[in-house]
Motif scaffolding. Structure first.
Motif, PDB file in Angstrom:
ATOM      1  N   ARG A 382      57.731 -23.907  -9.209  1.00 34.94           N
ATOM      2  CA  ARG A 382      59.123 -24.342  -9.062  1.00 34.94           C
ATOM      3  C   ARG A 382      59.224 -25.721  -8.439  1.00 34.94           C
ATOM      4  O   ARG A 382      60.163 -26.479  -8.724  1.00 34.94           O
ATOM      5  CB  ARG A 382      59.905 -23.363  -8.179  1.00 34.94           C
ATOM      6  CG  ARG A 382      59.988 -21.942  -8.671  1.00 34.94           C
ATOM      7  CD  ARG A 382      60.997 -21.184  -7.814  1.00 34.94           C
ATOM      8  NE  ARG A 382      62.326 -21.724  -8.027  1.00 34.94           N
ATOM      9  CZ  ARG A 382      63.169 -21.246  -8.942  1.00 34.94           C
ATOM     10  NH1 ARG A 382      62.824 -20.234  -9.704  1.00 34.94           N
ATOM     11  NH2 ARG A 382      64.365 -21.792  -9.071  1.00 34.94           N
ATOM     12  N   TYR A 383      58.248 -26.051  -7.591  1.00 32.34           N
ATOM     13  CA  TYR A 383      58.351 -27.282  -6.803  1.00 32.34           C
ATOM     14  C   TYR A 383      57.416 -28.389  -7.292  1.00 32.34           C
ATOM     15  O   TYR A 383      57.699 -29.560  -7.060  1.00 32.34           O
ATOM     16  CB  TYR A 383      58.081 -26.952  -5.330  1.00 32.34           C
ATOM     17  CG  TYR A 383      59.002 -25.856  -4.842  1.00 32.34           C
ATOM     18  CD1 TYR A 383      60.355 -26.120  -4.606  1.00 32.34           C
ATOM     19  CD2 TYR A 383      58.553 -24.550  -4.665  1.00 32.34           C
ATOM     20  CE1 TYR A 383      61.220 -25.122  -4.193  1.00 32.34           C
ATOM     21  CE2 TYR A 383      59.417 -23.549  -4.248  1.00 32.34           C
ATOM     22  CZ  TYR A 383      60.751 -23.839  -4.021  1.00 32.34           C
ATOM     23  OH  TYR A 383      61.611 -22.835  -3.631  1.00 32.34           O
ATOM     24  N   GLY A 397      66.334 -17.539 -10.791  1.00 28.66           N
ATOM     25  CA  GLY A 397      66.976 -18.326  -9.751  1.00 28.66           C
ATOM     26  C   GLY A 397      66.054 -18.441  -8.542  1.00 28.66           C
ATOM     27  O   GLY A 397      65.203 -17.576  -8.312  1.00 28.66           O
ATOM     28  N   GLU A 398      66.224 -19.488  -7.764  1.00 28.79           N
ATOM     29  CA  GLU A 398      65.313 -19.735  -6.649  1.00 28.79           C
ATOM     30  C   GLU A 398      65.322 -18.595  -5.643  1.00 28.79           C
ATOM     31  O   GLU A 398      64.259 -18.120  -5.201  1.00 28.79           O
ATOM     32  CB  GLU A 398      65.680 -21.046  -5.952  1.00 28.79           C
ATOM     33  CG  GLU A 398      64.697 -21.434  -4.858  1.00 28.79           C
ATOM     34  CD  GLU A 398      64.989 -22.813  -4.284  1.00 28.79           C
ATOM     35  OE1 GLU A 398      64.093 -23.391  -3.640  1.00 28.79           O
ATOM     36  OE2 GLU A 398      66.119 -23.302  -4.474  1.00 28.79           O
ATOM     37  N   ARG A 399      66.507 -18.107  -5.281  1.00 26.19           N
ATOM     38  CA  ARG A 399      66.575 -17.027  -4.300  1.00 26.19           C
ATOM     39  C   ARG A 399      65.935 -15.754  -4.848  1.00 26.19           C
ATOM     40  O   ARG A 399      65.168 -15.084  -4.137  1.00 26.19           O
ATOM     41  CB  ARG A 399      68.033 -16.755  -3.928  1.00 26.19           C
ATOM     42  CG  ARG A 399      68.194 -15.630  -2.908  1.00 26.19           C
ATOM     43  CD  ARG A 399      69.645 -15.424  -2.523  1.00 26.19           C
ATOM     44  NE  ARG A 399      70.197 -16.609  -1.873  1.00 26.19           N
ATOM     45  CZ  ARG A 399      71.471 -16.713  -1.474  1.00 26.19           C
ATOM     46  NH1 ARG A 399      72.301 -15.694  -1.668  1.00 26.19           N
ATOM     47  NH2 ARG A 399      71.905 -17.812  -0.893  1.00 26.19           N
ATOM     48  N   THR A 400      66.229 -15.427  -6.100  1.00 22.92           N
ATOM     49  CA  THR A 400      65.631 -14.240  -6.726  1.00 22.92           C
ATOM     50  C   THR A 400      64.120 -14.347  -6.752  1.00 22.92           C
ATOM     51  O   THR A 400      63.405 -13.370  -6.467  1.00 22.92           O
ATOM     52  CB  THR A 400      66.167 -14.071  -8.158  1.00 22.92           C
ATOM     53  OG1 THR A 400      67.589 -13.928  -8.125  1.00 22.92           O
ATOM     54  CG2 THR A 400      65.538 -12.859  -8.832  1.00 22.92           C
ATOM     55  N   HIS A 401      63.632 -15.536  -7.078  1.00 27.92           N
ATOM     56  CA  HIS A 401      62.184 -15.750  -7.167  1.00 27.92           C
ATOM     57  C   HIS A 401      61.519 -15.545  -5.806  1.00 27.92           C
ATOM     58  O   HIS A 401      60.481 -14.875  -5.700  1.00 27.92           O
ATOM     59  CB  HIS A 401      61.902 -17.166  -7.692  1.00 27.92           C
ATOM     60  CG  HIS A 401      60.551 -17.310  -8.290  1.00 27.92           C
ATOM     61  ND1 HIS A 401      60.217 -18.331  -9.159  1.00 27.92           N
ATOM     62  CD2 HIS A 401      59.407 -16.583  -8.153  1.00 27.92           C
ATOM     63  CE1 HIS A 401      58.948 -18.208  -9.527  1.00 27.92           C
ATOM     64  NE2 HIS A 401      58.441 -17.169  -8.917  1.00 27.92           N
ATOM     65  N   TRP A 402      62.125 -16.082  -4.781  1.00 27.10           N
ATOM     66  CA  TRP A 402      61.560 -15.921  -3.440  1.00 27.10           C
ATOM     67  C   TRP A 402      61.574 -14.448  -3.010  1.00 27.10           C
ATOM     68  O   TRP A 402      60.584 -13.937  -2.458  1.00 27.10           O
ATOM     69  CB  TRP A 402      62.356 -16.762  -2.434  1.00 27.10           C
ATOM     70  CG  TRP A 402      61.804 -18.144  -2.256  1.00 27.10           C
ATOM     71  CD1 TRP A 402      62.271 -19.287  -2.833  1.00 27.10           C
ATOM     72  CD2 TRP A 402      60.694 -18.525  -1.458  1.00 27.10           C
ATOM     73  NE1 TRP A 402      61.515 -20.366  -2.449  1.00 27.10           N
ATOM     74  CE2 TRP A 402      60.543 -19.929  -1.598  1.00 27.10           C
ATOM     75  CE3 TRP A 402      59.805 -17.839  -0.640  1.00 27.10           C
ATOM     76  CZ2 TRP A 402      59.534 -20.642  -0.942  1.00 27.10           C
ATOM     77  CZ3 TRP A 402      58.812 -18.549   0.019  1.00 27.10           C
ATOM     78  CH2 TRP A 402      58.665 -19.932  -0.142  1.00 27.10           C
ATOM     79  N   VAL A 403      62.676 -13.751  -3.260  1.00 22.28           N
ATOM     80  CA  VAL A 403      62.779 -12.338  -2.861  1.00 22.28           C
ATOM     81  C   VAL A 403      61.724 -11.503  -3.578  1.00 22.28           C
ATOM     82  O   VAL A 403      61.020 -10.684  -2.961  1.00 22.28           O
ATOM     83  CB  VAL A 403      64.193 -11.795  -3.153  1.00 22.28           C
ATOM     84  CG1 VAL A 403      64.226 -10.281  -2.993  1.00 22.28           C
ATOM     85  CG2 VAL A 403      65.211 -12.443  -2.226  1.00 22.28           C
TER      86      VAL A 403
END
Length: 464
Positions: A382-383, A397-403
């Motif tokens: 992602r980064y 989504g970024e939040r979903t991916h992190w969770v």
């Protein structure tokens, strides 16, 4: 505006004079039906027909719950795994992704563990021997394993297009066999006398679920075939997530009569043929063994032969292994030397007489470690490669991916711990020897590999 498909670890990078990238010779022959066939054949196989009895011995009537937990775990991992495959469909993702997103050394050791996990090929051959032995004691489990592994080794030398078509035919017959088992079995379950779900406690249920991730996690192998798919960005997520969810339902339905028709002591540690013989007409029982269980086993064997060499192929292009080992047959587009290596690795446990459940536990533990590496690589993408993330047909989504990552990594670590609890000294010694060999190979090839990888980035992949 069309998007160019990334096709290899370094296929677009300028090659040194006199060198070539073997992976660019692979042929794009696999469409969505073939990808789904490979995914489902890889999931429904040696695990369900050989490990269900072992799971019943651990958790009694809770085997269906164990399958549900195992499938949920795999789907949790498969979502970010599929997002990575969609954004960066390459040859041998288990090697290529950590090499490009983390460090070449991480990619090497992920590949090295991946090769060892391919010893699970023996499990499928031995499982087939167990079922044929149920038909006639004349069949010897080891002999059957050697013959079947050899047959599908030769078949896969003939090319992935042939293998995927054969896999679709086997899939249809196999599903007929298993749905027959489900239909007859559910009608025979005595729900009032159904076995206790947690006879050995919740910890054993979780341990059984960890073991059964071997039976439910095969769809991730599709991500190794990005260079051979016609539309990998779309087809990898569908095959991985859809295939796992579909098979998960089938597994739970199979597990209910497997534990609920006969007394637990008669089915614990036994193949599905034992309970099937009790409630299926003889002719249908024969079809279940030959068309259901046997086709499930050889379908998985066929699929694993197809994708199992791809990380090695990418590693050859990066010079971690001698370049000649990655040679691709001009007529069939298959890496014949690497397939031969896979064939040898796959036969050793069967010939050595290692127990099926132990092979499954060891392969599952290794796979859990590889899952962790891929999950971290996917998050890192992602980064360091946001352009690939944005262009992917399937993205998170970024939040979903992190969770998903924060939840999945500890789950994988815990399941690895549960699996290694039952390792025998022989398994620990074999693992230690393999790791030592890997360290020696890493030390010998490090400079050459780093020189080959230097200057190649993920951005090379979109310049084809």
């Amino acid at each position: 505006m069309s998007r160019t498909i990334p096709t290899g670890t370094a296929a677009a990078a300028p090659a040194a004079a006199g060198t070539e990238f073997h992976q660019t010779k692979l042929k794009r022959t696999i469409g969505l039906p073939g990808a789904l066939g490979i995914s489902i054949n890889q999931i429904i196989g040696g695990g369900i027909v050989s490990l269900t009895g072992a799971a019943i011995a651990m958790t009694g009537g809770g085997v269906s719950w164990a399958y549900g937990i195992a499938v949920s775990t795999i789907v949790l991992v498969a979502i970010p795994y599929a997002a990575m495959g969609s954004a960066m469909p390459v040859v041998g993702g288990a090697y290529t992704w950590p090499t490009r997103m983390l460090h070449p050394a991480v990619g090497f050791f992920s590949m090295w563990l991946f090769v060892l996990s391919q010893a699970s090929i023996s499990l499928y051959g031995l499982s087939a021997g167990t079922y044929l032995h149920a038909l006639n004691p004349w069949f010897n489990e080891k002999a059957v394993a050697v013959v079947l592994v050899t047959i599908f080794f030769i078949a896969n030398l003939m090319g992935s297009s042939i293998s995927s078509r054969v896999g679709l035919v086997m899939l249809a017959i196999m599903l007929l066999g298993f749905f027959s088992f489900i239909a007859y079995g559910l009608a025979q379950v005595n729900w009032n006398m159904y076995p206790e779900s947690l006879p050995n406690g919740f910890a054993k249920l979780l341990q059984a679920a960890a073991l059964l991730t071997f039976a439910t996690g095969g769809a991730t192998g599709v991500a190794e075939l990005g260079r051979e798919m016609k539309r990998p960005g779309r087809d990898i997520p569908i095959a991985m997530i859809g295939g796992t969810a579909l098979v998960g339902v089938v597994y739970v339905l199979i597990a209910i009569p497997a534990a609920g028709v006969l007394p637990i002591e008669q089915v614990a540690g036994e193949p599905l043929s034992t309970v099937a013989e009790h409630f299926m007409p003889h002719g249908l029982w024969l079809f279940f063994i030959l068309g259901g269980a046997m086709f499930a086993i050889i379908g998985t064997l066929n699929a694993q032969m197809l994708w199992g060499s791809k990380s090695l192929l990418a590693a050859c292009d990066d010079r971690w292994l001698p370049h000649w080992m990655g040679a691709v047959n001009k007529r069939f587009g298959t890496p014949h030397v690497l397939l031969t290596l896979l064939f040898i690795v796959g036969l050793v446990p069967a010939v050595a007489g290692i127990d099926i459940s132990m092979i499954g536990s060891a392969a599952s533990a290794l796979t859990q470690i590889i899952f962790i590496v891929v999950l971290v690589s996917a998050l890192r993408m992602r980064y360091v490669a946001p352009e690939l993330q944005r262009a992917a047909p399937f993205k998170l989504g970024e939040r979903t991916h992190w969770v998903l990552t924060i939840v999945a990594v500890p789950v994988c670590l815990y399941q690895t711990y549960l699996l290694v609890l039952d390792f025998t000294p022989a398994v620990w010694i074999a693992a230690a020897v393999w790791i030592v060999l890997g360290v020696l190979l890493f030390a010998c090839r490090y400079k050459k590999a780093m020189a080959a990888v230097r200057g190649r980035t993920h951005r090379d992949l979109i310049e084809l």
